[in-house]
Design a protein around this motif. Structure first.
Motif, PDB file in Angstrom:
ATOM      1  N   ASP A   1       2.606  34.246  15.667  1.00  0.00           N
ATOM      2  CA  ASP A   1       3.388  35.462  15.863  1.00  0.00           C
ATOM      3  C   ASP A   1       3.914  35.513  17.296  1.00  0.00           C
ATOM      4  OD1 ASP A   1       0.512  36.002  16.592  1.00  0.00           O
ATOM      5  OD2 ASP A   1       1.524  37.715  17.469  1.00  0.00           O
ATOM      6  N   ARG A   2       4.804  36.488  17.538  1.00  0.00           N
ATOM      7  CA  ARG A   2       5.483  36.604  18.828  1.00  0.00           C
ATOM      8  C   ARG A   2       4.521  36.802  20.001  1.00  0.00           C
ATOM      9  NH1 ARG A   2       8.576  41.436  17.919  1.00  0.00           N
ATOM     10  NH2 ARG A   2       9.840  40.155  16.566  1.00  0.00           N
ATOM     11  N   PHE A   3       3.350  37.428  19.743  1.00  0.00           N
ATOM     12  CA  PHE A   3       2.478  37.806  20.849  1.00  0.00           C
ATOM     13  C   PHE A   3       1.383  36.783  21.159  1.00  0.00           C
ATOM     14  CE2 PHE A   3       4.074  41.624  18.740  1.00  0.00           C
ATOM     15  CZ  PHE A   3       4.830  42.133  19.777  1.00  0.00           C
ATOM     16  N   SER A   4       1.216  35.795  20.286  1.00  0.00           N
ATOM     17  CA  SER A   4       0.206  34.777  20.547  1.00  0.00           C
ATOM     18  C   SER A   4       0.675  33.913  21.717  1.00  0.00           C
ATOM     19  CB  SER A   4       0.010  33.895  19.311  1.00  0.00           C
ATOM     20  OG  SER A   4      -0.662  34.600  18.304  1.00  0.00           O
ATOM     21  N   ASN A   5      -0.052  33.965  22.850  1.00  0.00           N
ATOM     22  CA  ASN A   5       0.398  33.225  24.038  1.00  0.00           C
ATOM     23  C   ASN A   5      -0.735  32.433  24.682  1.00  0.00           C
ATOM     24  OD1 ASN A   5      -1.032  35.397  24.896  1.00  0.00           O
ATOM     25  ND2 ASN A   5       0.564  36.235  26.200  1.00  0.00           N
ATOM     26  N   TRP A   6      -1.876  32.338  23.996  1.00  0.00           N
ATOM     27  CA  TRP A   6      -2.990  31.595  24.551  1.00  0.00           C
ATOM     28  C   TRP A   6      -3.605  30.764  23.450  1.00  0.00           C
ATOM     29  CZ3 TRP A   6      -8.191  30.852  23.852  1.00  0.00           C
ATOM     30  CH2 TRP A   6      -8.880  30.246  24.913  1.00  0.00           C
ATOM     31  N   PRO A   7      -4.019  29.542  23.642  1.00  0.00           N
ATOM     32  CA  PRO A   7      -3.847  28.749  24.869  1.00  0.00           C
ATOM     33  C   PRO A   7      -2.381  28.347  25.091  1.00  0.00           C
ATOM     34  CG  PRO A   7      -5.033  27.512  23.148  1.00  0.00           C
ATOM     35  CD  PRO A   7      -4.784  28.847  22.606  1.00  0.00           C
ATOM     36  N   LEU A   8      -2.116  27.884  26.315  1.00  0.00           N
ATOM     37  CA  LEU A   8      -0.729  27.605  26.699  1.00  0.00           C
ATOM     38  C   LEU A   8      -0.078  26.533  25.837  1.00  0.00           C
ATOM     39  CD1 LEU A   8      -0.960  27.741  30.579  1.00  0.00           C
ATOM     40  CD2 LEU A   8       0.057  29.406  29.026  1.00  0.00           C
TER      41      LEU A   8
ATOM     42  N   LEU B   1       0.355  26.468  22.926  1.00  0.00           N
ATOM     43  CA  LEU B   1       1.084  27.049  21.794  1.00  0.00           C
ATOM     44  C   LEU B   1       2.527  27.384  22.127  1.00  0.00           C
ATOM     45  CD1 LEU B   1      -1.556  29.622  20.561  1.00  0.00           C
ATOM     46  CD2 LEU B   1      -1.114  27.353  19.643  1.00  0.00           C
ATOM     47  N   GLN B   2       2.862  27.294  23.417  1.00  0.00           N
ATOM     48  CA  GLN B   2       4.178  27.745  23.865  1.00  0.00           C
ATOM     49  C   GLN B   2       5.345  27.242  23.018  1.00  0.00           C
ATOM     50  OE1 GLN B   2       4.914  26.835  27.944  1.00  0.00           O
ATOM     51  NE2 GLN B   2       3.374  28.230  28.658  1.00  0.00           N
ATOM     52  N   ASN B   3       5.241  25.988  22.569  1.00  0.00           N
ATOM     53  CA  ASN B   3       6.393  25.410  21.886  1.00  0.00           C
ATOM     54  C   ASN B   3       6.389  25.605  20.374  1.00  0.00           C
ATOM     55  OD1 ASN B   3       7.312  24.461  24.360  1.00  0.00           O
ATOM     56  ND2 ASN B   3       5.961  22.670  24.210  1.00  0.00           N
ATOM     57  N   LEU B   4       5.363  26.281  19.855  1.00  0.00           N
ATOM     58  CA  LEU B   4       5.335  26.517  18.407  1.00  0.00           C
ATOM     59  C   LEU B   4       6.378  27.562  18.040  1.00  0.00           C
ATOM     60  CD1 LEU B   4       1.583  26.648  17.371  1.00  0.00           C
ATOM     61  CD2 LEU B   4       3.226  24.801  17.081  1.00  0.00           C
ATOM     62  N   PRO B   5       6.905  27.478  16.795  1.00  0.00           N
ATOM     63  CA  PRO B   5       7.852  28.500  16.356  1.00  0.00           C
ATOM     64  C   PRO B   5       7.206  29.877  16.367  1.00  0.00           C
ATOM     65  CG  PRO B   5       7.688  26.717  14.737  1.00  0.00           C
ATOM     66  CD  PRO B   5       6.669  26.442  15.787  1.00  0.00           C
ATOM     67  N   LYS B   6       7.947  30.884  16.870  1.00  0.00           N
ATOM     68  CA  LYS B   6       7.459  32.262  16.885  1.00  0.00           C
ATOM     69  C   LYS B   6       8.018  32.969  15.655  1.00  0.00           C
ATOM     70  CE  LYS B   6       5.427  32.330  21.044  1.00  0.00           C
ATOM     71  NZ  LYS B   6       4.949  30.950  20.978  1.00  0.00           N
ATOM     72  N   LEU B   7       7.117  33.630  14.912  1.00  0.00           N
ATOM     73  CA  LEU B   7       7.492  34.124  13.594  1.00  0.00           C
ATOM     74  C   LEU B   7       7.536  35.642  13.498  1.00  0.00           C
ATOM     75  CD1 LEU B   7       5.207  31.575  11.756  1.00  0.00           C
ATOM     76  CD2 LEU B   7       7.662  31.410  12.058  1.00  0.00           C
ATOM     77  N   GLY B   8       7.883  36.314  14.602  1.00  0.00           N
ATOM     78  CA  GLY B   8       8.025  37.759  14.555  1.00  0.00           C
ATOM     79  C   GLY B   8       6.748  38.486  14.904  1.00  0.00           C
TER      80      GLY B   8
END
Lengths: 326, 297
Positions: free
Chosen positions: B73-80, B82-89
């Motif tokens: 999801d858009r707010f998952s930001n840890w661990p770093l 994950l930065q390049n994974l698709p953000k799904l809203g």
């Protein structure tokens, strides 16, 4: 207007509808590859197609509801949203959601939600009519509709306070949301649309007679009060079923009848059918915009219709096409 | 001839099917019951996981299965990583199409999400969780362990507990029993005792000014805080300036003596997510309390 000219226009509108549905299948968060992979097929048949058809059906229901409301109350500004029936429908949805368990969405819940929305929508219009003391004054009717709308949305906020876990689902209903429409939901709306259109076509002579004025209509010996109540029920059915699937969608019901008014040439049946089609085109078009403007992000479709429909309404008001009886 | 052999052969086929069924059952790896009470059966550990909640994302990564995440999801930001994974809203606007496009074999999501039924219609396995307390997180870790075929939940949980104990030991007697107000959001919503944040405060032996009866995250009247006279206020850095301007708040002991823990964005993320970093959250809390009570002495 000659008959063949009307059928030409009807065909043109239907062709436009089909084209929009096709466009709705092509555009989404990304394009579609050719040849199809399994995933593309799922996205096309299980997500985009039901969504596009669903947006069209919901729009058609709202357009029809708007056309009925405008003729029935002889009020160019009448609209399910402004009459309080849309908020009533939403409250019905909220109450049913509160009673049922979250996450379980069987056909039974779907029917329950639709039934609740219908009851709520009916309650909304009747309350607005009661508060305005009938519909003789357009302004009073609209004002009481707005007041009823505010009270009902306050009641809805109270529901989210009682059940915070429902906040997300109710929030998406309040902004209007087409992204999760299923085939089952389409079935419900399709059935409702067929019933509503058949009933309104049957009752359209009553609407024509009513447009001649209350006294003229009385002299014809029609059971006016019962017929009027039946039309209000049809209006609530159309509104409720649209709201149960897509949430609050502003102004589609208001704008659609105005868009086709000059094409229909004042004939009641033509006006009703064309309003319905125009409503479908409006909502599906707005849905296309909502999912493509910021793709792959999506904005709630209710925001798009509010901006587009609201500006159209202002434009009509400026041109003085809408006269209000005080 | 044919008439006599047909039933016999069909019997053999039936027997074969039954045997295959038994064989299949022994292979069919696991059945997990999620927080809706729904049983999810997974024939093999999922290899393409979508997580739609930051705390679930963090839990999956803590269990060592980060590499199997294909979207968050858009707010998952840890661990770093994950930065390049698709953000799904976000919570109310999950992007259904993009999720389906990733062909996940498991989607983990919050129980109140409206997308659950839609995903299940499309025959995508969904596990829904409701995490409000520390016990909820322990249960979540165990269930994820079972579903993902990892055996790390015990270790992760023990580490959280050890960190909380360490955080407790960082505070001396005068700092413990301090009257604390934790503000989750400027509405204001407070962290009640039954929330995981409240539980952390209890484990640090602090006195939460919000009584148990108000529930996990009550919306409170600002007047209540003024009356309760907290000696320490904890909140996000972004609402610090506004808080000081609230009418009557200037007289609260915590504000008068500047005992305010204003957490930065990264710290807030750790503290307000009921995930595997709860131990780290306890350490952030205790460290801030130790610093603030030192500077005000």
């Amino acid at each position: 207007m000659p008959k063949h000219q009307f059928s030409q226009k009807l065909m043109a509108l239907l062709a436009l509808s089909l084209m929009l549905i096709a466009l709705g299948c092509v555009f989404g968060s990304t394009g579609i590859d050719w040849p199809f992979t399994e995933v593309d097929r799922t996205i096309l048949y299980e997500i985009r197609l039901p969504r596009s058809i669903g947006a069209y059906l919901a729009g058609a229901l709202l357009g029809l509801a708007g056309a009925i409301a405008q003729s029935l109350f002889r009020n160019p500004l009448a609209d399910p949203y402004l009459l309080g029936s849309a908020s009533g429908g939403l409250l019905g949805v909220g109450i049913i959601l509160c009673l049922s368990s979250v996450g379980e969405h069987s056909l039974v819940t779907l029917i329950g939600i639709n039934g609740g929305a219908f009851a709520g929508a009916l309650l909304g219009v009747l309350a607005a009519l009661l508060l305005a003391g009938g519909y003789k004054s357009s302004l009073r009717l609209l004002l009481s509709g707005v007041v009823i709308g505010v009270i009902f949305s306050a009641a809805n906020s109270l529901l989210t306070f009682v059940r915070p876990d429902l906040y997300q689902s109710l929030q998406s209903f309040m902004l209007g949301n087409t992204s999760l429409i299923t085939w089952n939901a389409n079935l419900m709306m399709g059935l409702a649309l067929v019933i509503c259109i058949l009933l309104t076509l049957l009752l359209s002579p009553v609407l024509s007679v009513l447009s001649l004025g209350e006294n003229t209509a009385r002299t014809l010996g029609l059971p006016l009060d019962q017929l009027r109540l039946l039309l209000i029920a049809v209006l609530a059915l159309a509104t409720g079923f649209a709201v149960a699937q897509t949430g609050l969608i502003a102004f589609v019901g208001l704008a659609a009848p105005h868009l086709v008014r000059h094409i229909s040439g004042g004939r009641q049946r033509v006006q009703l059918i064309l309003s319905s089609i125009a409503g479908g085109i409006l909502l599906l078009g707005s849905d296309l915009l909502a999912k493509t403007i910021f793709a792959p992000l999506e904005i709630p479709v209710g925001i798009v219709t509010a901006v587009l429909g609201g500006s159209y309404l202002l434009f009509l008001l400026r041109r003085g096409q809408i006269g209000i009886r005080k | 001839m044919k008439l006599t052999t047909l039933p016999y052969s069909s019997l053999k086929i039936c027997l074969g099917i039954v045997l295959c069924g038994f064989f299949g059952l022994t292979i069919a790896a696991v059945e997990v019951i999620d927080d809706r009470g729904k049983t999810i059966s997974l024939s093999s550990p999922p290899q393409r996981i979508v997580s739609l909640l930051p705390s679930l994302t963090e839990s999956i990564c803590a269990l060592g299965k980060c590499k199997h995440l294909v979207g968050v999801d858009r707010f998952s930001n840890w661990p770093l990583s994950l930065q390049n994974l698709p953000k799904l809203g976000g919570m109310s606007d999950s992007n259904l199409e993009a999720i389906v496009q990733l062909k996940p074999d498991l989607v983990v999501v919050d129980k109140s999400s409206s997308i659950i039924s839609r995903l299940e219609d499309l025959r995508i396995p969904v596990m829904a969780f409701e995490i409000k307390t520390m016990a909820d997180e322990e249960r979540t870790l165990k269930k994820l362990d079972l579903a993902l075929g990892s055996k790390e939940s015990g270790r992760v949980w023990n580490q959280i507990q050890a960190e909380i104990t360490r955080a407790n030991k960082q505070l001396d007697g005068s700092q413990k029993n301090m009257r604390v107000y934790f503000e989750v959001n400027a509405a204001p919503y407070a962290a009640g005792r039954s929330s995981f944040i409240g539980e952390l405060l209890t484990r640090l032996e602090l006195h939460n000014i919000i009584p148990e009866s108000l529930g996990p995250f009550p919306k409170i009247n600002p007047e209540f805080v003024v009356q309760a006279k907290p000696q320490m206020i904890m909140l996000s850095e972004t609402s610090l300036a506004d808080m000081k301007k609230r009418p009557g708040w200037a007289d609260i002991p915590a504000i008068k003596e500047n005992r305010i823990c204003a957490f930065k964005k990264e710290q807030s993320d750790v503290i307000v997510r009921p995930g595997p970093r709860m131990g780290e959250a306890a350490l952030i809390l205790s460290q801030c309390i130790a610093e603030k009570s030192l500077s005000s002495k």
